[in-house]
Design a protein around this motif. Structure first.
Motif, short mmCIF file in Angstrom:
data_model
loop_
_atom_site.label_atom_id
_atom_site.label_comp_id
_atom_site.label_asym_id
_atom_site.label_seq_id
_atom_site.Cartn_x
_atom_site.Cartn_y
_atom_site.Cartn_z
N GLY A 1 0.78 -1.24 0.00
CA GLY A 1 0.00 0.00 0.00
C GLY A 1 0.81 1.28 0.00
N ARG A 2 2.13 1.18 -0.05
CA ARG A 2 2.94 2.41 -0.06
C ARG A 2 2.83 3.09 -1.42
NH1 ARG A 2 5.47 3.64 4.46
NH2 ARG A 2 6.88 5.01 3.37
N LEU A 3 2.91 4.39 -1.40
CA LEU A 3 2.75 5.18 -2.61
C LEU A 3 4.09 5.41 -3.31
CD1 LEU A 3 0.27 7.91 -1.34
CD2 LEU A 3 -0.25 5.84 -2.67
N LEU A 50 9.55 7.30 -8.38
CA LEU A 50 10.03 5.95 -8.10
C LEU A 50 8.80 5.08 -7.85
CD1 LEU A 50 12.93 7.00 -5.72
CD2 LEU A 50 13.07 6.47 -8.16
N ARG A 51 8.56 4.12 -8.75
CA ARG A 51 7.33 3.34 -8.74
C ARG A 51 7.51 1.90 -8.27
NH1 ARG A 51 6.77 6.80 -13.34
NH2 ARG A 51 4.77 7.87 -13.28
N GLN A 52 8.71 1.59 -7.81
CA GLN A 52 8.99 0.19 -7.52
C GLN A 52 10.13 0.07 -6.51
OE1 GLN A 52 11.24 -2.08 -10.55
NE2 GLN A 52 9.33 -3.21 -10.82
N TRP A 86 8.42 -5.02 -5.75
CA TRP A 86 7.13 -4.60 -5.23
C TRP A 86 6.75 -3.30 -5.90
CZ3 TRP A 86 11.02 -6.72 -2.55
CH2 TRP A 86 10.75 -7.86 -1.78
N PRO A 87 5.57 -3.22 -6.50
CA PRO A 87 5.14 -1.95 -7.09
C PRO A 87 4.72 -0.99 -5.98
CG PRO A 87 3.40 -3.58 -7.28
CD PRO A 87 4.59 -4.29 -6.69
#
Length: 157
Positions: A53-55, A129-131, A152-153
């Motif tokens: 759930g992190r953005l 940063l998406r991952q 992890w996305p």
């Protein structure tokens, strides 16, 4: 014994990707290399709840610096509004609680992108940063290689 690092790549990686030590993709290291008796699966199990759930994190390049013992490693310093440091703290806590020795983690964490064969991150640039990637620093392919053990996305806002 395993050796791993936790990074946020500038461009997406996939579990199983490999690259030579001399050709790391551009990334921000959130947890520097650590040794553990645990395998990648166990380390990933410790990380998963922290990352759920992190953005995605926006970072902005603001200055150049030289890192390393001999101050001969060129980097671009990056800043965010706090989620990167918070992620680092939570990951380190989860690893410690899972019996992973991260005693060598730096107290003076300075987020940065190290120059690589893939280029540099120019000052003034902002990236999302998406991952998050767990990178095996001692993969079966040998000491000259690195392998992405898991990714992890990060959710979009």
């Amino acid at each position: 014994m395993g050796r791993f690092a936790i990074v946020l790549p500038i461009d997406p990686l996939a579990a199983g990707d490999s690259f030579p030590v001399s050709s790391w993709p551009l990334h921000v290291t959130v947890v520097e290399p650590f040794d553990t008796r645990h395998d990648a699966e166990r380390v990933g199990d410790l990380m998963g709840p922290v990352l759920h759930g992190r953005l995605a994190i926006d970072v902005s390049a603001f200055d150049r610096a030289m890192f390393g013992r001999r101050r001969d490693v060129p980097v671009t310093l990056v800043s965010d509004d706090g989620p990167l440091g918070a992620m680092r703290t939570r990951l380190l806590d989860a690893l410690r609680e899972g019996d992973v020795d991260v005693a060598h983690a730096r107290l003076d964490f300075r987020p940065h992108v190290t120059d690589t064969a893939h280029g540099t991150m120019p000052t003034g640039r902002t990236v999302r940063l998406r991952q998050v990637a767990l990178v095996d620093l001692r993969p079966p392919e040998g000491r000259a290689m690195r392998t992405v053990a898991a990714v992890w996305p990060l959710d979009e806002a």
